[in-house]
Design a protein around this motif. Structure first.
Motif, PDB file in Angstrom:
ATOM      1  N   TYR A 118       0.821  -1.156   0.223  1.00 53.04           N
ATOM      2  CA  TYR A 118       0.180   0.053  -0.050  1.00 53.04           C
ATOM      3  C   TYR A 118       1.003   1.381  -0.022  1.00 53.04           C
ATOM      4  O   TYR A 118       2.223   1.299   0.281  1.00 53.04           O
ATOM      5  CB  TYR A 118      -0.901   0.056   1.283  1.00 53.04           C
ATOM      6  N   THR A 125       1.965   4.827   1.528  1.00 51.55           N
ATOM      7  CA  THR A 125       1.923   5.361   2.684  1.00 51.55           C
ATOM      8  C   THR A 125       1.257   6.494   3.196  1.00 51.55           C
ATOM      9  O   THR A 125       0.674   6.910   4.273  1.00 51.55           O
ATOM     10  CB  THR A 125       3.363   5.388   3.298  1.00 51.55           C
ATOM     11  N   ASP A 177      -2.055   9.026   3.180  1.00 52.24           N
ATOM     12  CA  ASP A 177      -3.585   8.685   3.438  1.00 52.24           C
ATOM     13  C   ASP A 177      -4.406   9.489   2.674  1.00 52.24           C
ATOM     14  O   ASP A 177      -4.059  10.548   2.115  1.00 52.24           O
ATOM     15  CB  ASP A 177      -3.893   9.216   4.986  1.00 52.24           C
ATOM     16  N   CYS A 219      -5.675  -1.831   5.044  1.00 51.95           N
ATOM     17  CA  CYS A 219      -4.814  -0.535   4.564  1.00 51.95           C
ATOM     18  C   CYS A 219      -6.182   0.245   4.243  1.00 51.95           C
ATOM     19  O   CYS A 219      -5.877   1.476   3.241  1.00 51.95           O
ATOM     20  CB  CYS A 219      -4.182  -1.144   3.373  1.00 51.95           C
ATOM     21  N   LYS A 272      -5.770   4.379   2.836  1.00 43.74           N
ATOM     22  CA  LYS A 272      -4.476   4.596   2.091  1.00 43.74           C
ATOM     23  C   LYS A 272      -4.811   5.086   0.564  1.00 43.74           C
ATOM     24  O   LYS A 272      -5.737   4.773   0.176  1.00 43.74           O
ATOM     25  CB  LYS A 272      -3.369   3.378   2.087  1.00 43.74           C
ATOM     26  N   GLN A 315       2.856   9.276  -2.687  1.00 43.92           N
ATOM     27  CA  GLN A 315       1.647  10.043  -2.286  1.00 43.92           C
ATOM     28  C   GLN A 315       1.273  10.853  -3.429  1.00 43.92           C
ATOM     29  O   GLN A 315       1.770  10.939  -4.485  1.00 43.92           O
ATOM     30  CB  GLN A 315       1.832  11.247  -1.175  1.00 43.92           C
TER      31      GLN A 315
END
Length: 417
Positions: free
Chosen positions: A139, A141, A143, A218, A221, A368
């Protein structure tokens, strides 16, 4: 100085034109079903089975299984490539995976290596059997920053459709990709696949269990997926896969009138000439505690904001130079995402050089979602642009016998700060 500082932030964005080589998280698993002697009968049978996988898998749509020998030294082996791989990419992936598998499991009677392509061999019958272990989740990291209730509805609906589509595939390919609009500026991209020897019901069950596994580990995520011997799914907020071509349609109608002569070639040539005329060479050598890395990029500043615009509109592939599109598009897009992360307006959200090197070298690190970049074209004055362009041209013209050469472009004394 402000201009040169901003230019240095652009350098990693430009890696989309040069760096290729990212895969999803990979895992080798050596089973405890006994060992064999490398030069013995089982070892020879295993090597024969593995040596047949690359060519046969690529020639059969990305899936192939075989068996070699007789009991008790019979070896069963299968290979799966990701459904959007070309035959060339599939063969290359299988060959490299075989080497990784042999290195990690040199004399185990059963082993599996799961990644963008999967290889599984064993001393037992493994064809058409639903296997969900071993498995692992991977996944991003970062959010999610959107309304999770709304996200869950869109995400679950998309995955539900893709699970059904992949399960309903043929014995040649059980694979599906799709996307769903999350916000006006964000799109969810997802991929589902089973080994082609699974039944429709087993494929459906395997993928739905994988979706539940991801939600349990997860949820919230920004991307990720689950790898299992029998199935695989992944999703992200950028187009990491190559869409499959639509099924062929019927023959086009015969026209009695001649087709008008197209001037598209002239238009393309004119655009290429303008692009070449505005190219700027930017070279930087980065030294970090992890090692030495040379970053070489060729781009044009007037196109910078177009990259961000394409990314936000979900058309990022349009920014890739057509010359480079024979490579993995998903890997290029990952580089583009990394570059955009490095030029975010919020300095605190930009990755450090050490983390950038890790992202470039590790197959397990996710990225991200980028936000607004700091660079604005209207903040550059004409004198600054002219000064920068002149400095860049001077780099190209300096050629000394002691210069470091990469891809026939000389890295000379140019400080981008």
């Amino acid at each position: 100085m402000v201009f040169h500082y901003r230019v240095s932030l652009l350098l990693l964005l430009l890696c989309v034109l040069t760096f290729i080589g990212f895969d999803i998280a990979e895992s080798a698993n050596c089973y405890n079903n006994g060992n064999f002697t490398v030069n013995g009968t089982y070892g020879r049978n295993r090597d024969l089975a593995l040596s047949s996988l690359a060519s046969n898998t690529s020639e059969n749509g990305g899936f192939y299984n075989t068996s070699v020998g007789e009991d008790p030294n019979k070896v069963y082996a299968l290979a799966r490539c990701r459904g959007d791989h070309s035959a060339k990419d599939c063969s290359s992936c299988i060959n490299s995976t075989i080497q990784d598998l042999i290195t990690n499991c040199p004399n185990q009677k059963e082993a599996i290596f799961m990644g963008d392509c999967t290889i599984h061999y064993a001393n037992r019958y493994i064809f058409g059997i639903l296997e969900q272990s071993p498995h692992y989740e991977f996944y991003n990291t970062g959010d999610l920053t959107v309304n999770l209730t709304q996200f869950d509805q869109i995400w679950e609906s998309l995955l539900d459709g893709l699970v059904r589509n992949a399960s309903a595939g043929t014995s040649r390919l059980k694979f599906a990709t799709g996307e769903a609009k999350l916000t006006p500026f964000q799109t969810i991209y997802a991929l589902t696949q089973c080994t082609s020897d699974l039944s429709q019901s087993d494929c459906d069950f395997c993928l739905r269990q994988s979706v539940l596994n991801f939600e349990n580990c997860c949820h919230g995520k920004q991307g990720g997926g689950v790898q299992k011997p029998s199935c695989f799914f992944r999703w992200d907020l950028y187009p990491f896969y190559t869409p499959l071509p639509p099924p062929p349609s019927g023959p086009p109608p015969v026209s009695s009138s001649p087709s008008p002569v197209s001037n598209s070639n002239n238009t393309t040539t004119a655009k290429d000439n303008r692009r070449i005329a505005t190219q700027t060479l930017i070279i930087v050598v980065v030294v970090s505690t992890i090692g030495f890395m040379a970053i070489l990029a060729i781009t044009w500043i007037s196109q910078y904001m177009q990259a961000w615009k394409n990314w936000m509109e979900g058309t990022a592939l349009n920014f890739i130079d057509p010359i480079l599109r024979d490579g993995s598009r998903s890997e290029m897009l990952r580089c583009m995402q990394l570059g955009l992360l490095c030029v975010q307006e919020n300095v605190a959200r930009r990755p450090t050089m050490a983390s950038v090197v890790l992202m470039l070298s590790s197959s397990t690190v996710s990225l991200q979602v980028p936000s607004k970049p700091a660079f604005l074209m209207d903040s550059i004055t004409e004198p600054e642009y002219s000064s920068f362009a002149s400095a860049s041209v001077s780099v190209q013209s300096k050629r000394r016998s002691t210069d470091f050469t990469l891809n026939e472009v000389t890295i000379s004394d140019f400080d981008p700060r």
